[in-house]
Design a protein around this motif. Structure first.
Motif, mmCIF file in Angstrom:
data_model
loop_
_atom_site.group_PDB
_atom_site.id
_atom_site.type_symbol
_atom_site.label_atom_id
_atom_site.label_comp_id
_atom_site.label_asym_id
_atom_site.label_seq_id
_atom_site.Cartn_x
_atom_site.Cartn_y
_atom_site.Cartn_z
ATOM 1 N N ALA A 152 -6.935 6.039 -10.648
ATOM 2 C CA ALA A 152 -8.112 5.574 -9.779
ATOM 3 C C ALA A 152 -8.161 4.239 -10.029
ATOM 4 N N TRP A 153 -8.085 3.625 -11.391
ATOM 5 C CA TRP A 153 -8.157 2.107 -11.811
ATOM 6 C C TRP A 153 -7.036 1.282 -10.716
ATOM 7 N N MET A 154 -5.963 1.878 -10.564
ATOM 8 C CA MET A 154 -5.019 1.113 -9.603
ATOM 9 C C MET A 154 -5.583 0.862 -8.337
ATOM 10 N N VAL A 155 -6.115 1.991 -7.697
ATOM 11 C CA VAL A 155 -6.570 2.072 -6.340
ATOM 12 C C VAL A 155 -7.684 1.118 -6.126
ATOM 13 N N TRP A 156 -8.681 1.050 -7.312
ATOM 14 C CA TRP A 156 -9.810 0.172 -7.090
ATOM 15 C C TRP A 156 -9.339 -1.057 -7.367
ATOM 16 N N SER A 157 -8.580 -1.279 -8.431
ATOM 17 C CA SER A 157 -8.007 -2.846 -8.528
ATOM 18 C C SER A 157 -7.173 -3.275 -7.311
ATOM 19 N N ALA A 158 -6.514 -2.597 -6.525
ATOM 20 C CA ALA A 158 -5.904 -2.872 -5.055
ATOM 21 C C ALA A 158 -6.972 -3.421 -4.252
ATOM 22 N N LEU A 159 -7.876 -2.308 -4.217
ATOM 23 C CA LEU A 159 -8.889 -2.635 -3.017
ATOM 24 C C LEU A 159 -9.926 -3.742 -3.247
ATOM 25 N N ALA A 160 -10.052 -4.101 -4.566
ATOM 26 C CA ALA A 160 -11.028 -5.270 -5.156
ATOM 27 C C ALA A 160 -10.057 -6.736 -5.031
ATOM 28 N N ALA A 161 -8.805 -6.405 -4.913
ATOM 29 C CA ALA A 161 -8.041 -7.674 -4.911
ATOM 30 C C ALA A 161 -8.019 -8.529 -3.787
ATOM 31 N N PRO A 162 -7.950 -9.837 -3.833
ATOM 32 C CA PRO A 162 -8.378 -10.420 -2.506
ATOM 33 C C PRO A 162 -6.887 -10.535 -1.842
ATOM 34 N N SER A 163 -6.758 -11.044 -0.590
ATOM 35 C CA SER A 163 -5.472 -10.610 0.246
ATOM 36 C C SER A 163 -4.351 -11.693 -0.336
ATOM 37 N N ASN A 164 -4.660 -12.753 -1.082
ATOM 38 C CA ASN A 164 -3.599 -13.576 -1.383
ATOM 39 C C ASN A 164 -2.973 -13.154 -2.836
ATOM 40 N N ALA A 165 -2.679 -11.426 -2.951
ATOM 41 C CA ALA A 165 -2.301 -11.116 -4.203
ATOM 42 C C ALA A 165 -0.868 -11.719 -4.748
ATOM 43 N N TRP B 5 0.781 -1.170 0.028
ATOM 44 C CA TRP B 5 -0.099 -0.075 -0.008
ATOM 45 C C TRP B 5 0.840 1.160 0.052
ATOM 46 N N GLY B 6 2.087 1.303 0.707
ATOM 47 C CA GLY B 6 3.015 2.468 0.708
ATOM 48 C C GLY B 6 3.568 2.584 -0.848
ATOM 49 N N ILE B 7 3.677 1.642 -1.567
ATOM 50 C CA ILE B 7 3.977 1.833 -2.973
ATOM 51 C C ILE B 7 2.943 2.277 -3.692
ATOM 52 N N LEU B 8 1.745 1.868 -3.656
ATOM 53 C CA LEU B 8 0.610 2.161 -4.158
ATOM 54 C C LEU B 8 0.448 3.865 -3.893
ATOM 55 N N ALA B 9 0.375 4.164 -2.749
ATOM 56 C CA ALA B 9 0.020 5.460 -2.295
ATOM 57 C C ALA B 9 1.151 6.367 -2.780
ATOM 58 N N VAL B 10 2.125 6.224 -2.859
ATOM 59 C CA VAL B 10 3.466 7.114 -3.408
ATOM 60 C C VAL B 10 3.019 7.131 -4.772
ATOM 61 N N GLY B 11 3.023 6.148 -5.527
ATOM 62 C CA GLY B 11 2.884 5.699 -6.973
ATOM 63 C C GLY B 11 1.784 6.723 -7.449
ATOM 64 N N VAL B 12 0.506 6.592 -6.781
ATOM 65 C CA VAL B 12 -0.652 7.360 -7.314
ATOM 66 C C VAL B 12 -0.671 8.723 -7.103
ATOM 67 N N GLY B 13 0.124 9.351 -5.905
ATOM 68 C CA GLY B 13 0.290 10.591 -5.606
ATOM 69 C C GLY B 13 1.020 11.444 -6.776
ATOM 70 N N TYR B 14 2.344 10.427 -7.125
ATOM 71 C CA TYR B 14 3.127 10.966 -8.057
ATOM 72 C C TYR B 14 2.421 10.984 -9.517
ATOM 73 N N MET B 15 1.647 10.310 -9.934
ATOM 74 C CA MET B 15 0.977 10.257 -11.293
ATOM 75 C C MET B 15 0.093 11.532 -11.124
ATOM 76 N N LEU B 16 -0.532 11.597 -9.858
ATOM 77 C CA LEU B 16 -1.609 12.705 -9.861
ATOM 78 C C LEU B 16 -1.017 13.976 -10.044
ATOM 79 N N TRP B 17 0.305 14.178 -9.335
ATOM 80 C CA TRP B 17 1.124 15.367 -9.593
ATOM 81 C C TRP B 17 1.496 15.533 -10.923
ATOM 82 N N LEU B 18 1.916 14.595 -11.748
ATOM 83 C CA LEU B 18 2.377 14.779 -13.127
ATOM 84 C C LEU B 18 0.939 15.173 -13.853
#
Length: 222
Positions: free
Chosen positions: A194-207, A73-86
């Motif tokens: 947004a798709w990355m966040v949704w996909s991560a939320l929808a993914a089961p715990s055994n990613a 989730w840390g990687i996802l949060a930083v990655g999404v934040g950076y893409m939104l900034w771009l």
């Protein structure tokens, strides 16, 4: 590696590299605003960064990242934040001169780092490691065979999109075309985030197991 395995790898490499996504969107946008030469730094950074990520996954780091929720989730949060900034920087470019001076200054290091912030890139790398490399007695030879293929497709896809962007450069310089083009590209980055966040939320715990089973992330290199 059998012919069937190699053919399957080529299909996966084509689908994952040429599908529109954050990397190809940025390659197109940078080239449209700054020209093909100005985009080459990012175009080369994409396969370079992904190669480093792939090697880490082959050594077992990728499985650790996917297995630890805090890291994932840390990687996802930083990655999404950076893409939104771009996306925010991109949406504000109205003229080519403005883009050259203040916008889309994505360095080679930033382009490399962006690959490590894309959780879907980690999943693709894990899928390839699980399907073509891990657990094989000749895993080193397989790694050295798979890596150049993915490097080629990563470069080819982003170069193709950058070339298209550069060919549009003259047409976009007229009127408000560049502004609206940049806004569309920015919207694509926001939608991808947004798709990355949704996909991560929808993914089961055994990613990690899903990745190993071959779940194909959209546009991991593209």
């Amino acid at each position: 590696m059998t012919a069937a395995e190699f053919s399957a790898l080529l299909v996966l490499a084509t689908a994952s590299s040429f599908t529109p996504g954050p990397n190809t969107t940025l390659s197109t946008a940078i080239a449209a605003n700054r020209g093909l030469r100005g985009a080459m730094r990012f175009v080369c950074a994409v396969p370079t960064g992904w190669a480093g990520l792939f090697v880490l996954c082959a050594l077992g780091v990728g499985a650790l990242v996917m297995a630890v929720p805090v890291l994932r989730w840390g990687i996802l949060a930083v990655g999404v934040g950076y893409m939104l900034w771009l996306a925010w920087r991109l949406a504000g470019s109205r003229t080519l001169s403005q883009a050259d001076e203040r916008r889309l200054q994505v360095s080679f290091a930033e382009g490399v780092g962006l690959q490590f912030l894309n959780i879907k890139a980690w999943m693709l790398a894990l899928s390839i490691v699980a399907g073509w490399v891990a657990g094989r007695p000749d895993w080193v030879a397989r790694l050295l065979m798979v890596l150049p293929v993915m490097l080629f497709f990563g470069f080819a896809s982003n170069f193709t999109y950058a070339l298209i962007g550069s060919l549009l450069r003259g047409w976009l310089a007229q009127g408000q075309r560049l502004l609206w083009f940049n806004r569309v590209m920015a919207a694509a980055l926001v939608a991808t985030s947004a798709w990355m966040v949704w996909s991560a939320l929808a993914a089961p715990s055994n990613a990690p197991e899903n990745a190993a089973a071959g779940a194909r992330p959209i546009d991991a290199q593209g």
